[in-house]
Scaffold this active site. Structure first.
Site, PDB file in Angstrom:
ATOM      1  N   GLU A 128      26.391  45.676  30.338  1.00 41.46           N
ATOM      2  CA  GLU A 128      27.412  44.615  29.977  1.00 41.46           C
ATOM      3  C   GLU A 128      27.315  43.593  30.931  1.00 41.46           C
ATOM      4  O   GLU A 128      26.672  43.501  32.082  1.00 41.46           O
ATOM      5  CB  GLU A 128      28.730  45.377  30.000  1.00 41.46           C
ATOM      6  CG  GLU A 128      28.994  45.675  31.627  1.00 41.46           C
ATOM      7  CD  GLU A 128      30.143  46.880  31.817  1.00 41.46           C
ATOM      8  OE1 GLU A 128      30.015  47.749  30.930  1.00 41.46           O
ATOM      9  OE2 GLU A 128      31.002  46.645  32.747  1.00 41.46           O
ATOM     10  N   LYS A 130      28.108  40.522  33.936  1.00 40.04           N
ATOM     11  CA  LYS A 130      28.728  40.781  35.129  1.00 40.04           C
ATOM     12  C   LYS A 130      29.431  39.652  35.456  1.00 40.04           C
ATOM     13  O   LYS A 130      29.134  38.273  35.529  1.00 40.04           O
ATOM     14  CB  LYS A 130      27.713  40.899  36.389  1.00 40.04           C
ATOM     15  CG  LYS A 130      28.132  41.019  37.679  1.00 40.04           C
ATOM     16  CD  LYS A 130      27.105  41.208  38.843  1.00 40.04           C
ATOM     17  CE  LYS A 130      27.648  41.288  40.162  1.00 40.04           C
ATOM     18  NZ  LYS A 130      28.217  40.384  40.474  1.00 40.04           N
ATOM     19  N   ASP A 132      32.025  36.854  36.710  1.00 35.36           N
ATOM     20  CA  ASP A 132      32.037  35.947  38.031  1.00 35.36           C
ATOM     21  C   ASP A 132      33.642  35.587  38.261  1.00 35.36           C
ATOM     22  O   ASP A 132      33.790  34.437  37.947  1.00 35.36           O
ATOM     23  CB  ASP A 132      31.241  34.757  37.894  1.00 35.36           C
ATOM     24  CG  ASP A 132      30.856  34.324  39.182  1.00 35.36           C
ATOM     25  OD1 ASP A 132      31.122  34.955  40.104  1.00 35.36           O
ATOM     26  OD2 ASP A 132      30.150  33.358  39.225  1.00 35.36           O
ATOM     27  N   ARG A 151      40.337  43.175  45.930  1.00 33.82           N
ATOM     28  CA  ARG A 151      39.446  44.287  46.587  1.00 33.82           C
ATOM     29  C   ARG A 151      39.642  44.241  48.292  1.00 33.82           C
ATOM     30  O   ARG A 151      39.309  45.302  48.524  1.00 33.82           O
ATOM     31  CB  ARG A 151      38.049  43.743  46.030  1.00 33.82           C
ATOM     32  CG  ARG A 151      36.899  44.520  46.869  1.00 33.82           C
ATOM     33  CD  ARG A 151      35.486  44.000  46.421  1.00 33.82           C
ATOM     34  NE  ARG A 151      34.499  44.998  46.965  1.00 33.82           N
ATOM     35  CZ  ARG A 151      34.087  45.012  47.975  1.00 33.82           C
ATOM     36  NH1 ARG A 151      34.320  44.165  48.980  1.00 33.82           N
ATOM     37  NH2 ARG A 151      32.988  45.753  48.330  1.00 33.82           N
ATOM     38  N   TYR A 241      36.651  46.835  33.378  1.00 39.00           N
ATOM     39  CA  TYR A 241      35.509  47.500  33.244  1.00 39.00           C
ATOM     40  C   TYR A 241      34.975  48.853  33.995  1.00 39.00           C
ATOM     41  O   TYR A 241      34.009  49.408  33.608  1.00 39.00           O
ATOM     42  CB  TYR A 241      34.188  46.540  33.462  1.00 39.00           C
ATOM     43  CG  TYR A 241      34.490  45.897  35.073  1.00 39.00           C
ATOM     44  CD1 TYR A 241      34.562  46.642  36.067  1.00 39.00           C
ATOM     45  CD2 TYR A 241      34.485  44.526  34.940  1.00 39.00           C
ATOM     46  CE1 TYR A 241      34.380  45.973  37.270  1.00 39.00           C
ATOM     47  CE2 TYR A 241      34.853  43.857  36.143  1.00 39.00           C
ATOM     48  CZ  TYR A 241      34.726  44.810  37.337  1.00 39.00           C
ATOM     49  OH  TYR A 241      34.784  44.064  38.542  1.00 39.00           O
ATOM     50  N   LYS A 338      21.060  40.108  38.265  1.00 39.62           N
ATOM     51  CA  LYS A 338      21.425  38.807  38.717  1.00 39.62           C
ATOM     52  C   LYS A 338      20.591  37.656  37.952  1.00 39.62           C
ATOM     53  O   LYS A 338      19.514  37.725  38.056  1.00 39.62           O
ATOM     54  CB  LYS A 338      21.450  38.472  40.268  1.00 39.62           C
ATOM     55  CG  LYS A 338      22.281  39.335  40.987  1.00 39.62           C
ATOM     56  CD  LYS A 338      23.689  39.081  41.253  1.00 39.62           C
ATOM     57  CE  LYS A 338      23.780  38.085  42.281  1.00 39.62           C
ATOM     58  NZ  LYS A 338      25.148  37.726  42.287  1.00 39.62           N
ATOM     59  N   CYS A 432      38.602  -0.934  52.864  1.00 35.30           N
ATOM     60  CA  CYS A 432      37.903  -0.842  51.776  1.00 35.30           C
ATOM     61  C   CYS A 432      36.349  -1.327  51.924  1.00 35.30           C
ATOM     62  O   CYS A 432      36.091  -2.418  52.160  1.00 35.30           O
ATOM     63  CB  CYS A 432      38.584  -1.757  50.762  1.00 35.30           C
ATOM     64  SG  CYS A 432      37.777  -1.788  49.042  1.00 35.30           S
ATOM     65  N   CYS A 435      36.359  -4.545  49.375  1.00 30.59           N
ATOM     66  CA  CYS A 435      36.976  -6.048  49.504  1.00 30.59           C
ATOM     67  C   CYS A 435      37.382  -5.987  50.979  1.00 30.59           C
ATOM     68  O   CYS A 435      38.154  -7.046  51.287  1.00 30.59           O
ATOM     69  CB  CYS A 435      38.318  -5.940  48.526  1.00 30.59           C
ATOM     70  SG  CYS A 435      39.528  -4.836  48.845  1.00 30.59           S
ATOM     71  N   CYS A 450      42.818   1.848  48.713  1.00 27.23           N
ATOM     72  CA  CYS A 450      42.716   0.433  48.720  1.00 27.23           C
ATOM     73  C   CYS A 450      44.081  -0.180  47.814  1.00 27.23           C
ATOM     74  O   CYS A 450      43.852   0.154  46.567  1.00 27.23           O
ATOM     75  CB  CYS A 450      41.425  -0.296  48.330  1.00 27.23           C
ATOM     76  SG  CYS A 450      41.528  -1.938  48.007  1.00 27.23           S
ATOM     77  N   CYS A 455      41.082  -6.207  44.119  1.00 23.81           N
ATOM     78  CA  CYS A 455      39.830  -5.486  44.510  1.00 23.81           C
ATOM     79  C   CYS A 455      38.854  -5.246  43.586  1.00 23.81           C
ATOM     80  O   CYS A 455      39.086  -4.590  42.525  1.00 23.81           O
ATOM     81  CB  CYS A 455      40.109  -4.272  45.417  1.00 23.81           C
ATOM     82  SG  CYS A 455      38.406  -3.360  45.804  1.00 23.81           S
TER      83      CYS A 455
HETATM   84  S1  IVH Z   1      31.219  48.065  37.996  1.00 23.42           S
HETATM   85  C1  IVH Z   1      31.620  50.885  41.576  1.00 23.42           C
HETATM   86  N1  IVH Z   1      31.110  46.432  36.077  1.00 23.42           N
HETATM   87  O1  IVH Z   1      30.949  42.480  40.830  1.00 23.42           O
HETATM   88  C2  IVH Z   1      31.171  49.938  40.393  1.00 23.42           C
HETATM   89  N2  IVH Z   1      31.641  45.512  38.407  1.00 23.42           N
HETATM   90  O2  IVH Z   1      28.740  42.160  42.857  1.00 23.42           O
HETATM   91  C3  IVH Z   1      32.307  49.336  39.957  1.00 23.42           C
HETATM   92  N3  IVH Z   1      31.621  42.955  38.514  1.00 23.42           N
HETATM   93  O3  IVH Z   1      32.434  44.600  43.027  1.00 23.42           O
HETATM   94  C4  IVH Z   1      31.796  47.989  39.505  1.00 23.42           C
HETATM   95  N4  IVH Z   1      31.244  42.414  36.579  1.00 23.42           N
HETATM   96  O4  IVH Z   1      33.742  43.183  41.484  1.00 23.42           O
HETATM   97  C5  IVH Z   1      31.446  46.394  37.366  1.00 23.42           C
HETATM   98  N5  IVH Z   1      31.017  44.670  34.261  1.00 23.42           N
HETATM   99  C6  IVH Z   1      31.194  44.835  35.551  1.00 23.42           C
HETATM  100  C7  IVH Z   1      31.331  44.027  36.684  1.00 23.42           C
HETATM  101  C8  IVH Z   1      31.577  44.142  38.029  1.00 23.42           C
HETATM  102  C9  IVH Z   1      31.403  42.018  37.695  1.00 23.42           C
HETATM  103  C10 IVH Z   1      31.835  42.593  39.885  1.00 23.42           C
HETATM  104  C11 IVH Z   1      32.709  43.825  40.787  1.00 23.42           C
HETATM  105  C12 IVH Z   1      31.554  44.439  42.066  1.00 23.42           C
HETATM  106  C13 IVH Z   1      30.771  43.054  42.189  1.00 23.42           C
HETATM  107  C14 IVH Z   1      29.607  43.450  42.937  1.00 23.42           C
END
Ligand code: IVH
Length: 692
Positions: A128, A130, A132, A151, A241, A338, A432, A435, A450, A455
């Site tokens: 799935e 990740k 951000d 966290r 998640y 990543k 400035c 001018c 300014c 100007c």
């Molecule tokens: S699972 C124990 N699933 O990425 C594992 N984490 O870089 C629980 N994150 O600390 C995490 N998307 O904050 C999981 N689909 C996803 C995620 C995810 C983002 C974050 C999470 C983790 C960090 C690690």
């Protein structure tokens, strides 16, 4: 979450409770259903006005019967008090981070390690996105959200429950008990969608505040804000998640089955109304399929509504997850894949200072060209002197640059460990750069300005803004031409566009017959643009497109704005103190009026969209509705007033003729009672006024 039948039943119930009296439980069920449609499905079934009506009915019932209020009522999201210091709370299970992988080989190696630890060779992986954002942990006990935490260091985080309650997609109530779950801890990510991020930054820009760097920072910063109302304004979302802890009661069978796999846990959370990656995740039985899926997702990355920085691959079976265990840092059953970095390092060569159309002086970093995500970056805005100081940037520094998707590039930080000692301080100019007038920093602002409105830099920027796409849209007169014409003395100010000496222009290189015709017709066409574009194009401080539209609709001619008092401006829709003051000042300035008159005589449209003074029975009268009316919905009553020639005001002032007050009318009624000139009437009186 809701089956087709349940949806139909709730929709029927909605119409019923909109008309008749309803119980607290009915109202809550209906409101929760519509929150789900709005926040989770992005597919509302009722209008905002109808939602507000339902919300207000519940609020009224609860005010009259305070003993009925519960923490998980839809009315209880909005915390009125400010957060005090955030209390540190221990997570039920440590929040570990994830091990990283960067290519297919890393994933193949991880698969081998997993296979060495699991008792079966039949292993399924669930993959799935990740997300951000900022990670959070939620606890639900007896179906109620009891705690939300950041966290922190993974062992303990900050209790940010009040702020998390502001996120519409986090249910305050979820029927975990249907699955035999008494208590559960869930992990997820708080995010801001790219669209909301852009909107939010536009809002900040209109207030002269430097934009937030990226959606991740926007989300993370929000969780620790003192004022819950500001958190709400950021329109965050939460995607859940992972189930990290669960306590099941004797009815455990139903929940226990789903909780055996990661995919099942996502299904369970989805069915209870959470936003999860359930629809984006895929389950595979070989790592090769996982690799292709991750690669495909990377290509689609920019089409998603939010930022993702990779994929997370998890062993699907919870039993096998337990067999692999965890290190002190990360679980062995999951790994992050990543995506290619959107960061790169480069050298800060120099800082230039640019003067904007409002005179704001912005430091701009010039860096050694660097490729990030397929784009060459050479120039990066540093916003203001405070940002430069905060990051402790120096000329000659190696800097980390990030450019995510369509977010503008920014300097994350200098890599101070690479400093040689030869780096130079960045000195902000006192005058400035164009001018040479002294710069000033208005009280409470972060930006040096300014203030010489003549100007050259400001004049040129104002012309560039005037012709821009969302203003008068004179495309053939782009930025480069404006600068060139200005230098040559062919164009000195905005009205000069319409008296351009075409003969002289045609002598310039690149202005053959075709380009001349294009230029002439684009300039001519712009004369008919709607008034809101002209108002926006004039570059009045704090007046964005939305405000310009409101102004355009409120007048018959732009010159009428010069007759508006500050109070009258404030009565217009969504125009606050700061904006109205700026508009007022602009139209009191004789130079600005002269510019507008010159434009008008050059044939530019200055007519607004204000409906001709209606002949309706309410013509010339002003109205404001407050409280719950016995039969009409607020929106319908307002429409009726307008249709009959009345004008709506948004606040109580001496210009208000009638306050139509319904039940639970609050501060507006009080204020109107104090101002003796206002007639306070009820719905029936209002209806009598428009009945023949
Ligand atoms: S699972 C124990 N699933 O990425 C594992 N984490 O870089 C629980 N994150 O600390 C995490 N998307 O904050 C999981 N689909 C996803 C995620 C995810 C983002 C974050 C999470 C983790 C960090 C690690």
């Amino acid at each position: 979450m809701y089956t087709k039948e349940q949806t139909q039943v709730l929709q029927l119930l909605t119409s019923k409770v909109l008309k008749d009296a309803a119980s607290v439980d009915q109202l809550r069920d209906v409101l929760r259903f519509h929150e789900f449609r709005y926040y989770i499905l992005n597919d509302p079934l009722i209008s905002d006005v109808e939602y507000d009506t339902l919300y207000k009915s519940l609020e009224k019932l609860e005010t009259e019967n305070p003993e009925l209020i519960t923490d998980d009522s839809p009315t209880q999201r909005i915390g009125s008090s400010l957060n005090k210091d955030f209390v540190t709370v221990a997570h039920l299970v440590p929040m570990l981070s994830l091990d990283n992988s960067y290519n297919s080989q890393d994933l193949v190696d991880w698969d081998k390690r997993v296979r060495g630890l699991v008792s079966s060779s039949n292993i399924e992986y669930s993959a799935e996105p990740k997300f951000d954002g900022a990670s959070i942990s939620l606890i639900y006990e007896n179906d109620k959200l009891t705690r939300g935490a950041t966290r922190g260091d993974g062992i303990a985080g900050d209790d940010v429950t009040t702020n998390i309650r502001q996120i519409g997609s986090v249910p305050l109530f979820a029927k975990f008990s249907d699955y035999g779950i008494d208590k559960i801890e869930i992990r997820g990510e708080v995010l801001m969608t790219k669209e909301n991020f852009k909107k939010y930054n536009l809002l900040l820009a209109s207030e002269g505040i430097p934009p937030l760097a990226n959606p991740r920072n926007a989300a993370a910063g929000s969780l620790r804000m003192k004022d819950p109302a500001s958190v709400r304004k950021r329109r965050l979302e939460a995607i859940l998640y992972h189930v990290s802890f669960v306590s099941l009661n004797e009815k455990k069978i139903k929940g226990a089955e789903l909780l055996k796999t990661h995919a099942g846990s996502l299904e369970l959370l989805t069915s209870l109304g959470f936003k999860t990656p359930f629809n984006d995740k895929r389950v595979f039985s070989s790592i090769e399929e996982v690799v292709s899926f991750c690669e495909e997702f990377e290509v689609r990355r920019d089409t998603l509504p939010y930022e993702i920085d990779g994929m997370v691959i998890k062993v699907n079976s919870v039993e096998y997850q337990q067999q692999t265990g965890s290190t002190t840092h990360h679980p062995r059953w999951a790994i992050a894949y990543k995506f290619k970095a959107r960061q790169a390092s480069s050298k800060l060569l120099k800082v230039e200072f640019q003067v904007g159309r409002t005179g704001s002086v912005t430091p701009v970093a010039k860096i050694e060209p660097v490729q990030i995500g397929g784009v060459t970056v050479t120039s990066i805005s540093l916003f203001n002197a405070d940002v430069v100081a905060e990051k402790d940037l120096r000329i000659g520094d190696t800097v980390l640059v990030e450019r995510a998707g369509d977010v503008i590039p920014y300097i994350v930080k200098p890599l101070s460990e690479l400093r040689t000692g030869k780096e130079k301080k960045i000195i902000f100019p006192e005058n400035c750069p164009v001018c040479y007038d002294p710069l000033v920093k208005p009280e409470g602002e972060a930006i040096w300005r300014c203030i010489n409105i003549n100007c050259e830099a400001q004049v040129v920027e104002r012309i560039i803004h005037f012709v821009s796409k969302d203003a008068m849209d004179i495309r053939s007169l782009g930025e480069a031409n404006i600068r060139k014409f200005y230098k040559l003395g062919l164009l000195k100010n905005i009205p000069g566009i319409y008296t351009l000496d075409y003969k002289e222009v045609s002598k310039l290189e690149g202005f053959g017959e075709k380009s001349m015709n294009n230029l002439k017709s684009a300039i001519d066409r712009s004369k008919a643009q709607s008034l809101n574009r002209l108002i926006f194009g004039l570059g009045i401080r704090y007046v964005g497109e939305t405000t310009a539209k409101v102004l355009g609709k409120s007048v018959e001619s732009i010159l009428d704005l010069a007759n508006f008092s500050l109070e009258e401006l404030q009565e217009l829709k969504d125009i606050g103190d700061k904006v109205s003051e700026s508009i007022f000042e602009f139209f009191q300035n004789a130079d600005n009026i002269a510019i507008i008159k010159t434009l008008a005589s050059a044939g530019i449209n200055i007519k607004g969209d204000k409906k001709e003074a209606s002949t309706g029975t309410l013509s010339g009268k002003t109205f404001l509705f407050t409280g719950t009316l016995p039969t009409l919905k607020r929106g319908d009553a307002e429409k009726l007033a307008e249709e009959n020639g009345g004008k709506l005001l948004s606040s109580v002032s001496n210009n208000l003729n009638y306050l139509v007050a319904g039940d639970s009318a609050g501060s507006k009624l009080e204020k109107a009672m104090k101002l003796k000139t206002i007639q306070i009437i009820n719905e029936q009186d209002f209806l009598n006024m428009i009945q023949p």
